[in-house]
Scaffold this motif. Sequence first.
Motif, mmCIF file in Angstrom:
data_model
loop_
_atom_site.group_PDB
_atom_site.id
_atom_site.type_symbol
_atom_site.label_atom_id
_atom_site.label_comp_id
_atom_site.label_asym_id
_atom_site.label_seq_id
_atom_site.Cartn_x
_atom_site.Cartn_y
_atom_site.Cartn_z
ATOM 1 N N VAL A 153 0.838 -1.573 -0.075
ATOM 2 C CA VAL A 153 -0.060 0.163 0.076
ATOM 3 C C VAL A 153 1.280 1.129 -0.112
ATOM 4 O O VAL A 153 0.789 2.274 -0.981
ATOM 5 N N LEU A 154 1.647 1.265 0.547
ATOM 6 C CA LEU A 154 3.035 2.845 0.929
ATOM 7 C C LEU A 154 3.393 2.782 -0.278
ATOM 8 O O LEU A 154 3.709 3.789 -0.912
ATOM 9 N N CYS A 155 3.999 1.454 -0.904
ATOM 10 C CA CYS A 155 5.033 1.685 -2.136
ATOM 11 C C CYS A 155 3.304 2.664 -3.506
ATOM 12 O O CYS A 155 4.336 3.152 -4.426
ATOM 13 N N TYR A 156 2.044 1.634 -3.700
ATOM 14 C CA TYR A 156 1.007 1.947 -4.256
ATOM 15 C C TYR A 156 1.291 3.388 -4.338
ATOM 16 O O TYR A 156 1.124 4.241 -5.088
ATOM 17 N N TYR A 157 1.084 4.250 -2.558
ATOM 18 C CA TYR A 157 0.983 5.460 -3.422
ATOM 19 C C TYR A 157 2.126 6.465 -3.787
ATOM 20 O O TYR A 157 1.901 7.886 -3.741
ATOM 21 N N TRP A 158 3.590 6.136 -2.663
ATOM 22 C CA TRP A 158 4.364 6.800 -3.226
ATOM 23 C C TRP A 158 4.350 7.085 -4.762
ATOM 24 O O TRP A 158 4.839 7.755 -4.713
ATOM 25 N N MET A 159 4.329 5.710 -5.163
ATOM 26 C CA MET A 159 4.657 5.227 -7.388
ATOM 27 C C MET A 159 3.387 6.444 -7.287
ATOM 28 O O MET A 159 3.342 6.602 -8.661
#
Length: 516
Positions: A311-317
């Motif tokens: 979830v964190l990586c999805y939002y960052w990218m």
Amino acid sequence: MLRYHTCDCVLSCHKLSSQSLRRCGYSVRSARQTLELWRGIIKEVGGRFGTSVLSYFLFLRWLLMFNIFSFLVNFGFITIPLLVFDPTPNIPANVRFRGLEILTGAGYFNHTVMYYGGYSNGTLVGPVEYNMQLAYFFTIAVYMVLCGIALIFSMASSFKKNYVLADPASSSAWQLLCSWDFSTTRVSLILIAVFVLLPSLQESLSEKAQGELLTLSEKLKHFGIHFGFWLLSTGLAIGCGASIYYLYEANWSLLQEAKTLLVPFVVSLINLVVPLFYSLFNKFEIYSSQRRQIYTLVVRNVFLKMSILAVLCYYWMNVVAEKFSCWESMVGQALYRLVIFDFLFLMLGSFFGEFLSNVVGTRLLPRLGVPEFDVARNVLELIYAQTLAWIGIYFSPLLPAIQILKFFILFYLKKVSLTQNCQPPRRSGRAAQMQTIFIALLFFPFFVGALSMVAYTAWSLTPSEECGPFRRLNNTFSVVGLWIDELEESSNWVVWIYQNVIRSEIFYFFITLIIL
């Protein structure tokens, strides 16, 4: 006679030189063991609590060495050249260090070499020319490749030693006959040797004694209990990932420093509380061996942490990369906050998970007893922390320095908490094989996931136009193409390798086969 005398001289010289080399090898080995970090503490832990608990501290020391190497590589090839050529940071006059930056990572730190945005995109001119774009790209790329090679090698050698070459039928006899130093004569040293060897022998024999035959009804009952708790733990992991997703949707205000602490606080709180529930689930489940119990906890915690990181990586990218001008530094700040809060909650975990459990078990509810050290949960915390460092290597090159300090303090904190609050495990598992599983988990899915994140950033995302070494490029990997264009006249072999190997699909196919 002269010929025989010459032969004797040659043989005696060869014997003397062999003995000298052997003594030199023993001296070097002894010096290396003397200089080995935390050698005495690790021996003490292994003797008192067994090798299953010892595997955690060995793993922690191994990760610390990993981060020291990472810091030296990044600091030596990226940060030092920039500081030599441009020693004064470009900090605006109205920006001052206030102390809150230690928690948020924003403000003053945002204008330093801590993050991606603090690095130049030009060629540093001095006694020699230093291309910062190439240095940044190749340092990160070579470091990730070396980490992958080291993990694969460590995993393969550990698997060969602990699974392929290990003979379960004779391991106990082998330990008893070959681990004893028959030259020891002092009573105190003999007692220490017994103290160290006894837990290993108990672990080797315990699993054989736990192979109980169950009736069909008992097996069905155990299966139903396991299935129910697996559904509950999986639902908890999915719910935690969804809660972080909606928290970002409701509170996407990265520019206000106090609000930036909410997401890392919630993430760290989830990582602290939910694994405690998983450990509580295990008290109601029945396992034939401690290894199986630990592996169950590990898989549940892996799924939880991978859900959070996904979830964190999805939002960052997908969100941060579109909303902010210098988005790489914003991602670096988010990772810095996660590392800091993870460390704070690890300390809280030692207090609530071990100290309070000891107080409750010895004073309030004596039937609970003194708690055991939760190897699975603590190892997964280390793997999660290392994954954050790997993801952040592109966005915050000096993040490994924070990890070094964090792991160094954590080693002593866990050692004190272990000796004061925990008891040796009542049922022992094979720690050497557990160590292999830990390294395998560190490699996949965590290292592979972090590598995929960094590779996706380099190949697919457009760098910021206002900051960082790759500003105004289509993607990070474009810097290699520009460099190859400059080399076409002088280094034909480099151009040929780039065009026929690096850009070939077959090359990546073979790399994938090697990794798998």
